[in-house]
Scaffold this motif. Structure first.
Motif, mmCIF file in Angstrom:
data_model
loop_
_atom_site.group_PDB
_atom_site.id
_atom_site.type_symbol
_atom_site.label_atom_id
_atom_site.label_comp_id
_atom_site.label_asym_id
_atom_site.label_seq_id
_atom_site.Cartn_x
_atom_site.Cartn_y
_atom_site.Cartn_z
ATOM 1 N N LEU A 60 0.723 -1.213 0.144
ATOM 2 C CA LEU A 60 0.060 0.077 0.077
ATOM 3 C C LEU A 60 0.689 1.288 -0.038
ATOM 4 C CD1 LEU A 60 -2.930 -0.964 2.521
ATOM 5 C CD2 LEU A 60 -3.170 0.003 0.282
ATOM 6 N N ALA A 61 0.817 2.129 -1.191
ATOM 7 C CA ALA A 61 1.601 3.332 -1.241
ATOM 8 C C ALA A 61 1.033 4.216 0.123
ATOM 9 C CB ALA A 61 1.428 4.209 -2.316
ATOM 10 N N HIS A 62 2.070 4.493 1.033
ATOM 11 C CA HIS A 62 1.584 5.381 2.045
ATOM 12 C C HIS A 62 2.735 6.072 2.579
ATOM 13 C CE1 HIS A 62 3.412 2.036 4.018
ATOM 14 N NE2 HIS A 62 3.763 2.603 4.851
ATOM 15 N N GLY A 63 2.510 6.802 3.582
ATOM 16 C CA GLY A 63 3.669 7.854 4.246
ATOM 17 C C GLY A 63 3.200 8.035 5.812
ATOM 18 N N ILE A 64 4.384 8.359 6.292
ATOM 19 C CA ILE A 64 3.991 8.732 7.669
ATOM 20 C C ILE A 64 4.331 10.554 7.831
ATOM 21 C CG2 ILE A 64 4.600 6.580 8.550
ATOM 22 C CD1 ILE A 64 7.580 7.711 9.528
ATOM 23 N N ASP A 65 3.586 10.638 9.077
ATOM 24 C CA ASP A 65 3.619 12.309 9.364
ATOM 25 C C ASP A 65 4.919 13.057 9.558
ATOM 26 O OD1 ASP A 65 4.179 11.171 11.800
ATOM 27 O OD2 ASP A 65 2.350 12.124 12.592
ATOM 28 N N ARG A 66 6.020 12.261 9.809
ATOM 29 C CA ARG A 66 7.334 12.941 9.867
ATOM 30 C C ARG A 66 8.083 12.933 8.576
ATOM 31 N NH1 ARG A 66 9.805 8.124 13.408
ATOM 32 N NH2 ARG A 66 10.385 6.779 11.554
ATOM 33 N N PRO A 106 8.939 14.190 4.665
ATOM 34 C CA PRO A 106 8.520 15.573 3.722
ATOM 35 C C PRO A 106 7.386 14.999 2.846
ATOM 36 C CG PRO A 106 10.660 14.711 3.592
ATOM 37 C CD PRO A 106 10.018 13.716 4.536
ATOM 38 N N PHE A 107 6.539 15.955 2.465
ATOM 39 C CA PHE A 107 5.513 15.716 1.264
ATOM 40 C C PHE A 107 4.416 14.738 1.910
ATOM 41 C CE2 PHE A 107 9.669 16.632 -0.862
ATOM 42 C CZ PHE A 107 9.208 17.804 -1.335
ATOM 43 N N CYS A 108 4.355 14.742 3.084
ATOM 44 C CA CYS A 108 3.194 13.470 3.754
ATOM 45 C C CYS A 108 1.949 14.126 3.130
ATOM 46 C CB CYS A 108 3.445 13.606 5.267
ATOM 47 S SG CYS A 108 2.861 14.830 6.002
ATOM 48 N N GLU A 109 1.742 15.272 2.912
ATOM 49 C CA GLU A 109 0.285 15.824 2.382
ATOM 50 C C GLU A 109 0.104 15.349 1.036
ATOM 51 O OE1 GLU A 109 3.451 18.519 0.988
ATOM 52 O OE2 GLU A 109 2.912 17.711 2.977
ATOM 53 N N ASP A 110 0.999 14.609 0.206
ATOM 54 C CA ASP A 110 0.845 13.942 -0.988
ATOM 55 C C ASP A 110 0.305 12.496 -1.150
ATOM 56 O OD1 ASP A 110 1.282 16.444 -2.244
ATOM 57 O OD2 ASP A 110 3.524 16.084 -2.505
ATOM 58 N N GLN A 111 0.466 12.173 0.143
ATOM 59 C CA GLN A 111 0.293 10.387 0.375
ATOM 60 C C GLN A 111 -1.252 10.071 0.209
ATOM 61 O OE1 GLN A 111 2.755 8.345 0.194
ATOM 62 N NE2 GLN A 111 4.158 9.824 0.357
ATOM 63 N N PRO A 112 -1.721 9.107 -0.539
ATOM 64 C CA PRO A 112 -3.015 8.565 -0.402
ATOM 65 C C PRO A 112 -3.236 7.914 1.059
ATOM 66 C CG PRO A 112 -1.547 6.872 -1.376
ATOM 67 C CD PRO A 112 -0.751 8.314 -1.371
ATOM 68 N N LEU A 117 -1.867 8.339 4.922
ATOM 69 C CA LEU A 117 -1.026 8.694 5.816
ATOM 70 C C LEU A 117 -1.249 8.254 7.124
ATOM 71 C CD1 LEU A 117 1.054 11.198 6.348
ATOM 72 C CD2 LEU A 117 -0.589 12.646 6.965
ATOM 73 N N LEU A 118 -0.044 7.659 7.808
ATOM 74 C CA LEU A 118 -0.112 7.351 9.115
ATOM 75 C C LEU A 118 0.314 8.326 10.122
ATOM 76 C CD1 LEU A 118 1.766 3.896 8.623
ATOM 77 C CD2 LEU A 118 -0.845 4.261 8.526
ATOM 78 N N THR A 119 -0.433 8.771 11.322
ATOM 79 C CA THR A 119 0.125 9.877 12.054
ATOM 80 C C THR A 119 -0.374 9.450 13.632
ATOM 81 O OG1 THR A 119 -0.270 11.966 12.419
ATOM 82 C CG2 THR A 119 -2.074 10.681 11.865
ATOM 83 N N THR A 120 0.323 10.092 14.553
ATOM 84 C CA THR A 120 -0.260 10.344 15.676
ATOM 85 C C THR A 120 -1.013 11.293 16.236
ATOM 86 O OG1 THR A 120 1.904 11.131 16.407
ATOM 87 C CG2 THR A 120 1.828 8.533 16.330
ATOM 88 N N GLY A 121 -1.118 12.419 15.300
ATOM 89 C CA GLY A 121 -1.541 13.703 15.510
ATOM 90 C C GLY A 121 -2.934 13.795 15.084
ATOM 91 N N LEU A 122 -3.285 15.021 15.355
ATOM 92 C CA LEU A 122 -4.980 15.131 15.045
ATOM 93 C C LEU A 122 -5.068 15.595 13.869
ATOM 94 C CD1 LEU A 122 -5.804 16.465 18.452
ATOM 95 C CD2 LEU A 122 -6.066 14.234 17.794
#
Length: 149
Positions: free
Chosen positions: A58-64, A66-72, A74-79
């Motif tokens: 699965l194409a993805h990224g994490i919140d830490r 760069p360019f995480c806003e482009d991910q289909p 996104l894994l995060t601990t934030g709100l």
């Protein structure tokens, strides 16, 4: 009003169930955010989503990153909703942000983990009081989802 689903994991682990749910969300054309309770869990899911199946990832990224806003996905601990997701998955008892900005929110909780069950009950009450459309799904012995409420 956001559609809020509670998925009670009773037959499989989060690592077994989450990839299929993410694939279905992506298949609907949605961007996805997955909120975990800890950095360690986020990082473990990050590794798992690259290797969960031999013939796919699965194409993805994490919140830490760069360019995480482009991910289909996104894994995060934030709100925050940094990738403009339409659906938010909350795991490990993660405390939700304002759910009104999402089409759907999904709480996945381990039915064998008492603190997660208690957290899910609290989230159910809060979502109901907020006027969201709520459904409860539990796994059958063959790991399919069955609507119970």
């Amino acid at each position: 009003m956001t559609e809020v689903l509670f998925y009670h994991l009773s037959e499989s682990t989060l690592e077994d169930a989450l990839p299929g749910l993410l694939e279905r969300s992506i298949g609907r054309g949605w961007r996805v955010v997955v909120q975990t309770g800890t950095d360690e869990r986020r990082d473990a899911l990050d590794q798992h989503l690259w290797t969960f199946r031999d013939d796919s990832f699965l194409a993805h990224g994490i919140d830490r990153e760069p360019f995480c806003e482009d991910q289909p996905v996104l894994l995060t601990t934030g709100l925050e909703n940094r990738n403009g997701a339409q659906i938010r998955f909350l795991v490990d008892g993660a405390a939700p942000p304002d759910l009104n900005v999402y089409e759907r929110a999904v709480f996945l909780f381990d039915g064998h983990d008492t603190p997660q069950v208690e957290a899910a009950r609290g989230h159910w009450t809060a979502a109901k009081e907020a006027g969201h459309a709520i459904t409860y799904w539990q796994q059958t012995p063959d790991r399919r989802w069955e609507r119970r409420a």
